[in-house]
Design a protein around this motif. Structure first.
Motif, PDB file in Angstrom:
ATOM      1  N   LYS A  95       0.890  -1.213  -0.083  1.00 23.16           N
ATOM      2  CA  LYS A  95      -0.016  -0.144   0.061  1.00 23.16           C
ATOM      3  C   LYS A  95       0.793   1.192   0.050  1.00 23.16           C
ATOM      4  N   LYS A  96       1.988   1.254   0.911  1.00 19.78           N
ATOM      5  CA  LYS A  96       2.726   2.397   1.003  1.00 19.78           C
ATOM      6  C   LYS A  96       3.612   2.657  -0.454  1.00 19.78           C
ATOM      7  N   TYR A  97       3.968   1.486  -1.058  1.00 23.14           N
ATOM      8  CA  TYR A  97       4.701   1.650  -2.229  1.00 23.14           C
ATOM      9  C   TYR A  97       3.722   2.253  -3.228  1.00 23.14           C
ATOM     10  N   ILE A  98       2.632   1.725  -3.364  1.00 19.59           N
ATOM     11  CA  ILE A  98       1.624   2.060  -4.645  1.00 19.59           C
ATOM     12  C   ILE A  98       1.409   3.739  -4.238  1.00 19.59           C
ATOM     13  N   HIS A  99       1.009   3.810  -2.973  1.00 21.87           N
ATOM     14  CA  HIS A  99       0.716   5.353  -2.676  1.00 21.87           C
ATOM     15  C   HIS A  99       1.743   6.379  -2.857  1.00 21.87           C
ATOM     16  N   SER A 100       3.118   6.092  -2.755  1.00 22.00           N
ATOM     17  CA  SER A 100       4.148   6.886  -3.035  1.00 22.00           C
ATOM     18  C   SER A 100       4.369   7.148  -4.419  1.00 22.00           C
ATOM     19  N   LYS A 101       4.342   5.849  -5.222  1.00 23.03           N
ATOM     20  CA  LYS A 101       4.520   5.573  -6.563  1.00 23.03           C
ATOM     21  C   LYS A 101       3.417   6.422  -7.578  1.00 23.03           C
ATOM     22  N   TRP A 102       2.277   6.267  -7.150  1.00 23.53           N
ATOM     23  CA  TRP A 102       1.381   6.524  -7.977  1.00 23.53           C
ATOM     24  C   TRP A 102       0.159   7.281  -7.137  1.00 23.53           C
ATOM     25  N   PRO A 103       0.570   8.414  -6.474  1.00 27.28           N
ATOM     26  CA  PRO A 103      -0.218   9.143  -5.517  1.00 27.28           C
ATOM     27  C   PRO A 103      -1.892   9.409  -6.056  1.00 27.28           C
ATOM     28  N   SER A 104      -1.833   9.969  -7.257  1.00 25.97           N
ATOM     29  CA  SER A 104      -3.208  10.367  -8.045  1.00 25.97           C
ATOM     30  C   SER A 104      -4.056   9.302  -8.443  1.00 25.97           C
ATOM     31  N   LEU A 105      -3.468   8.108  -8.729  1.00 24.69           N
ATOM     32  CA  LEU A 105      -4.039   6.905  -8.834  1.00 24.69           C
ATOM     33  C   LEU A 105      -4.723   6.379  -7.700  1.00 24.69           C
ATOM     34  N   TRP A 106      -3.973   6.397  -6.590  1.00 25.72           N
ATOM     35  CA  TRP A 106      -4.321   5.895  -5.404  1.00 25.72           C
ATOM     36  C   TRP A 106      -5.622   6.815  -4.681  1.00 25.72           C
ATOM     37  N   GLU A 107      -5.398   7.963  -4.848  1.00 23.39           N
ATOM     38  CA  GLU A 107      -6.535   8.837  -4.584  1.00 23.39           C
ATOM     39  C   GLU A 107      -7.726   8.863  -5.121  1.00 23.39           C
ATOM     40  N   SER A 108      -7.476   8.630  -6.399  1.00 26.63           N
ATOM     41  CA  SER A 108      -8.766   8.804  -7.237  1.00 26.63           C
ATOM     42  C   SER A 108      -9.490   7.379  -7.448  1.00 26.63           C
ATOM     43  N   TYR A 109      -8.742   6.252  -7.865  1.00 29.82           N
ATOM     44  CA  TYR A 109      -9.554   5.172  -8.147  1.00 29.82           C
ATOM     45  C   TYR A 109     -10.427   4.790  -7.007  1.00 29.82           C
ATOM     46  N   GLY A 110     -11.682   4.562  -7.759  1.00 28.70           N
ATOM     47  CA  GLY A 110     -12.709   3.886  -6.719  1.00 28.70           C
ATOM     48  C   GLY A 110     -13.530   4.553  -5.635  1.00 28.70           C
ATOM     49  N   ARG A 111     -12.912   5.951  -5.642  1.00 30.22           N
ATOM     50  CA  ARG A 111     -13.561   7.008  -4.741  1.00 30.22           C
ATOM     51  C   ARG A 111     -14.950   7.005  -4.644  1.00 30.22           C
ATOM     52  N   SER A 112     -15.397   7.313  -5.942  1.00 32.11           N
ATOM     53  CA  SER A 112     -16.950   7.302  -5.981  1.00 32.11           C
ATOM     54  C   SER A 112     -17.781   6.192  -5.314  1.00 32.11           C
ATOM     55  N   ARG A 113     -17.181   4.827  -5.756  1.00 33.69           N
ATOM     56  CA  ARG A 113     -17.905   3.754  -5.111  1.00 33.69           C
ATOM     57  C   ARG A 113     -17.894   3.700  -3.853  1.00 33.69           C
ATOM     58  N   GLN A 114     -16.563   4.037  -3.225  1.00 27.90           N
ATOM     59  CA  GLN A 114     -16.370   3.877  -1.808  1.00 27.90           C
ATOM     60  C   GLN A 114     -17.230   5.036  -0.965  1.00 27.90           C
TER      61      GLN A 114
END
Length: 582
Positions: free
Chosen positions: A398-417
């Motif tokens: 999780k930490k790796y993906i968040h640091s590597k692709w922060p925009s994708l981490w923040e935006s993907y699936g947020r509407s469903r959540q």
């Protein structure tokens, strides 16, 4: 006498070994379940030293299965499942199908039958509720969105496994196994389609009876028993319902003990006493659950780790890597957040209770070889032991993906959540409102009778059970002056007027009247008229007296309160008379 000693020895040694090794597992930051399984291995016929009576252990394990399934049903929440249905239902079913296909593929490589592959795949596809809940609790995720989804996912898996327990015996002969006399008794040599149809018909008939009759009978019975004030009788009734429905379902409808126990729990969960039933039955559930895991460990032959190391690695890889990747991909394809996918992938990368039940059923039906059961047990022990490491690895990912692709981490699936969060918030709000109403009623009770603050919470709950619902339309006379008092009223909704000689007093929700009836049983001193559609909670004097008989230390305080209230009423009546004369 020998059997009695065997039973005592088996139970005693099981508990001692399980306690020691369970504590050791906990100190190593592993689930105690690992210790229980290890205790069974040490007591089994495949290791030197003490060998327990496996036949007796098997019967005790059956009790453990019944109580485990009863607990699953008791904690089943239809509202929680509906809230997360968009991800839990397709996710759990999809993963079961794909993991089962992987299991069939492994068995094909080993030269096993299709039936063995199905049993192995199903056993490796379902996660352990005990292990997952412990992992969520340690990370404070039980009430988070990911935690609620994980629990809903497990509920769906459990329901599918319950269906598998029903269908496997009916399909056993087709898959190369033996017919089950216990599950399909009375069906004879009927065609397969008819056999399956009759099996499902029996299950539907049992489920219909449980769903439609159970909620009318079981809650009423529990309430009646709870009103006696006897805690041991209440606990006994809970266990009698669980075991009675489980046994009756098998004897009458031919369904498994597990399914009967599950529906017993579901029916009991509809009662307002479900939390108390769960709390009272929990010690026995835990005890027999320990015996269940110990008995499962007795069946494990550790030599398979040496004889079939590649097969063990293959089964373990399916559980951790195969299921983990499948879970993550399903969550992502359903367009939910990456963090949720990784949380579910790590938490569900293990197997447990249902795996053991399915493995045992598969062996008894001749579908799964004993070697397959050993593989399932090995995969369970290893996956549960490694689960904290797997979760740690997913946290790092999780930490790796968040640091590597922060925009994708923040935006993907947020509407469903966000949509999921709203659904869960509604359920939480409803639960809080029910709890608030319950606490308000308790507060009103204690304000009316401060002496009840001296008794414990269980006694206060016992008193609340004595209240009965009553309604009144506008204009109805709820209490008539001069009548003999026999009950007290709490106003849940609406409003009433208390008509005295000196004037009328309006009472609204949260207020109460008629308390002197409980204390003295004297005649009513005022008329009470409903001025709106009213809902009351009524406590009758005979129920109140029954409660007092169970708590005799309160009698003196109640007598003193009655005397004080009587004196107050006399003074009020004297003032009213003096006002009339003037």
């Amino acid at each position: 006498m020998h059997q009695e000693v065997g039973l005592i020895a088996t139970v005693a040694v099981s508990f001692v070994f399980a306690a020691i090794l369970g504590y050791g597992a906990d100190r190593l930051r592993l689930p105690p379940l690992v210790g229980y399984l290890m205790a069974g291995i040490l007591m089994g016929p495949f290791t030197p030293g003490f060998v327990a009576d496996t036949a007796l252990a098997g019967q005790l394990a059956e009790m453990g299965v019944i109580l485990l399934m009863f607990g699953v049903g008791l904690h089943f929440s239809a509202s929680d499942l509906l809230a997360v249905r968009g991800i839990a239902v397709p996710g759990a079913i999809g993963r079961i199908i794909l993991a089962t296909l992987l299991g069939i593929g492994l068995c094909k490589l080993w030269g096993w039958s299709l039936g063995a592959g199905i049993v192995l795949g199903l056993s490796l596809s379902v996660a352990s509720t005990v292990v997952l809940l412990k992992a969520l609790e340690e990370r404070n995720l039980v009430n988070a969105a990911s935690g609620r989804v994980a629990v809903g996912w497990l509920i769906v898996e459990d329901l599918v496994m319950v269906l598998a327990l029903v269908l496997l015996p009916a399909l056993a002969e087709l898959l190369g196994g033996n017919a089950s006399d216990t599950t399909n008794h009375g069906l004879g040599d009927l065609p397969l389609a008819l056999t399956i149809g009759l099996t499902l018909l029996k299950v539907v008939a049992f489920a219909a009876m449980a769903i439609f009759l159970g909620p009318r009978i079981v809650p009423w019975l529990l309430t009646m028993i709870a009103r006696t004030g006897s805690r041991e009788l209440f606990t006994l009734t809970v266990l009698a319902i669980a075991l009675g429905i489980a046994f009756g379902s098998a004897a009458i409808f031919g369904v498994s003990f597990a399914l009967g126990a599950f529906f017993a729990g579901v029916v009991m969960s509809e009662s307002q006493l479900s939390h108390r039933a769960a709390a009272d039955s929990l010690p026995l559930q835990n005890a027999f659950s320990v015996l269940f895991f110990v008995s499962v460990g007795m069946l494990f032959d550790p030599s398979i780790l040496v004889r079939q190391p590649l097969a063990v690695i293959g089964a373990l890889a399916l559980v951790i890597l195969g299921k983990g990747i499948i879970t993550f991909l399903i969550v992502i394809l359903l367009r939910y957040p990456i963090s949720m996918g990784l949380t579910l992938a790590g938490g569900l990368a293990q197997i447990g209770e249902f795996s053991f039940i399915l493995a045992g059923l598969g062996v008894s039906l001749g579908l799964l070889p004993h070697e397959g059961q050993d593989l399932i047990l090995a995969a369970a022990i290893l996956s549960i032991t490694l689960n904290p490491i797997v979760i740690f690895a997913t946290d790092g990912l999780k930490k790796y993906i968040h640091s590597k692709w922060p925009s994708l981490w923040e935006s993907y699936g947020r509407s469903r959540q966000k949509a999921l969060g709203k659904e869960l918030e509604k359920i939480r709000a409803l639960g809080e409102e029910r709890e608030r109403q319950h606490q308000l009623k308790m507060q009103q009770l204690i304000e009316t009778f401060p002496l009840f603050s001296e008794v414990d919470e269980d006694a206060q709950e016992e008193l609340l059970l004595l209240f009965k619902a009553k309604s009144a339309p506008p204009g109805e006379r709820v209490i008539r002056r001069g009548d003999r008092g026999d009950s007290m009223y709490f106003i849940s909704s609406g409003a009433v007027e208390v008509r005295l000689a000196s004037g009328a007093i309006r009472l609204e929700p949260g207020a109460f009247f008629g308390e002197m009836a409980l204390l003295t049983g004297g005649r009513r001193t005022a008329d009470v008229i409903a001025v709106d559609f009213c809902q009351f909670e009524v406590l009758e004097r005979r129920d109140f007296n029954m409660f007092m008989s169970h708590h005799p230390h309160l009698r003196a305080a109640v007598s003193e309160m009655a005397q004080q209230r009587t004196e107050m009423n006399v003074l009020r009546q004297q003032r009213e008379k003096s006002m009339d004369l003037s």
